[in-house]
Motif scaffolding. Sequence first.
Motif, short mmCIF file in Angstrom:
data_model
loop_
_atom_site.label_atom_id
_atom_site.label_comp_id
_atom_site.label_asym_id
_atom_site.label_seq_id
_atom_site.Cartn_x
_atom_site.Cartn_y
_atom_site.Cartn_z
N PHE A 1 0.83 -1.20 0.00
CA PHE A 1 0.00 0.00 0.00
C PHE A 1 0.87 1.25 0.00
O PHE A 1 0.53 2.26 -0.61
N ALA B 1 -8.70 0.72 -1.33
CA ALA B 1 -7.63 0.01 -0.64
C ALA B 1 -7.80 0.01 0.88
O ALA B 1 -7.40 -0.93 1.56
N TRP B 2 -8.39 1.08 1.42
CA TRP B 2 -8.53 1.22 2.88
C TRP B 2 -9.87 0.68 3.35
O TRP B 2 -9.95 -0.09 4.31
N SER C 1 -12.09 -0.99 1.25
CA SER C 1 -12.44 -2.15 0.44
C SER C 1 -13.73 -1.97 -0.37
O SER C 1 -14.56 -2.86 -0.44
N ARG D 1 -8.87 -4.12 -3.81
CA ARG D 1 -9.64 -4.91 -2.82
C ARG D 1 -8.85 -6.13 -2.38
O ARG D 1 -8.90 -6.54 -1.22
N ASN E 1 -6.39 -4.89 0.04
CA ASN E 1 -7.04 -4.67 1.33
C ASN E 1 -7.20 -5.99 2.09
O ASN E 1 -6.93 -6.06 3.29
N MET F 1 -5.55 -7.03 5.76
CA MET F 1 -6.32 -7.48 6.92
C MET F 1 -5.84 -8.85 7.40
O MET F 1 -5.80 -9.13 8.59
N ARG G 1 -16.52 -5.94 6.56
CA ARG G 1 -15.99 -4.66 6.07
C ARG G 1 -16.03 -4.59 4.54
O ARG G 1 -16.36 -3.56 3.96
N GLY G 2 -15.68 -5.70 3.92
CA GLY G 2 -15.60 -5.71 2.46
C GLY G 2 -16.87 -6.14 1.76
O GLY G 2 -16.92 -6.16 0.54
N ILE H 1 -6.85 -1.31 11.81
CA ILE H 1 -6.68 -1.12 10.37
C ILE H 1 -6.33 0.33 10.07
O ILE H 1 -5.42 0.63 9.29
N PHE I 1 -2.88 2.17 8.04
CA PHE I 1 -2.89 3.13 6.94
C PHE I 1 -2.42 4.52 7.38
O PHE I 1 -1.69 5.20 6.67
#
Length: 347
Positions: free
Chosen positions: A160, A180-181, A183, A283, A286, A290, A303-304, A331, A335
Motif C-alpha cells: 500500500f 484500498a482502505w 475495500s 480490494r 485490502n 487485513m 468490512r468488504g 486497520i 494506513f
Amino acid sequence: MKAKKLPSGNYRVQVVAGHDENGKRIVKSFTASEEWEAIKLATDFACRREQNYDNNMTVAQAMEMYIDSRRNVLEETTIRDYNQVLKYRFKTLMNVKVRDIKPIQIQQAINLEAEKVSPKTVKNAYGLLKSVLKMFNADINLNSVKLPKLRKKEKELPSFEEVFTIVKGTEIELPVLLAAWLSLRIGEVIGLQFRDIDKETRRISIRRTVIRTDEGLKVREGCKTEKSQRQLELPNYIFDMIMAIEHDSDEDFIVPLTRKALYSRFTRLMKRNDIKMTFHDLRHLNASIMLMLGVPDKYAMERGGWSTDSILKSVYQQTFSSERKKIDKMIDGYFNGIILNSGNVSA
C-alpha cells in the motif's frame, strides 16, 4: 418477476413475447387487481411459451428466448453477461438446431474458446449453454464434456505504501483510498454521494453502485448483493478529504468520474510506475493487509461486503460494537502510519 403498481391501483407485469420482423421486442402485459395474480398470469404465459417452442429452433434462438424469459427476474448485469455469451461465445454452435446438437460439437466449441478467453469465461458461458439445453429438453448427455481447468493466479501486488506514494496528491487519491482502505468496489466508489455520510458519527453507508447494463452504465440503488450494503466508519484522513470537496447538493457524487475514466487513469498511473495492477486489485490488497494484521474473518468479510453468512442482519447489528471498533482502529492505524510517514500530519 416484478409487478409494477399502476396509478389505477392495479398491478402490471410485462413479458417479452418475441420479436417482430424488424427484430423489435414484442411485449405482452398482464394486469390484475392483486400483485400475485398479475405475476401468476405472466408466469403461466412464460411457461406455456417455453413448452411450445419450435422444434427446429437453433441454439442462438433458444438462448435468446431463455434470456428474455428471465429478463424480469435476474440482475441487469447478469442479463448483460448472458447477452455477451450470445453475441461472442460458441459461434460454431449458434446455428445448430437444439435437437441435433452433439457432445462432440460442444467439446470442439469449448476447445476453440479456451484458446481465446480465460477458463472462467469458458465455464460461465458453458453454464448458460447447459441451462438453455436443459430448459428446451435437449436429448443430450454432457457427462463427457470437459472444461479447461481453472488455474489460481498468483499475482504479486505492491505494498500500500508504494501505491499511496504514486497516487498521493492526484485526482484519484480519494477513490484509491476508498478501495484500498475501506475495500469498496469501483462501482461503489463512483456511486457514493454526500448524503451517504453521517457527519456526526462519521460513518458512511455503502448502498449504491454503478453497474454495466445492455443500455450502458446505470446508477442502481443497492449494491452487488444484499450482503454488500454496509456501513463503515470513516478515518479522519478520508473524512477530511471528502468534506473539502465543493458540492452543490447532498446528491452530488463524491467521486465525479465515470467507471472507465477512473479505471484507465489508475491503470495508466500504475503502468507509468512499472506496476501491473487493476483497480479491483486494491480490494485484494485490502484483504491481504487485513490477513497480515490478523483481522478475524467475520470482520474482514463484513468490512468488504464479502459475507456469505445467512444471519447477515445480526452481523450488521454488531457492526459498531466495541470489538469492531478495535478492528477499525487497528486497520486505520496501519494506513495512518504510512500516510503520516509520507509527510501528511492531518491523518
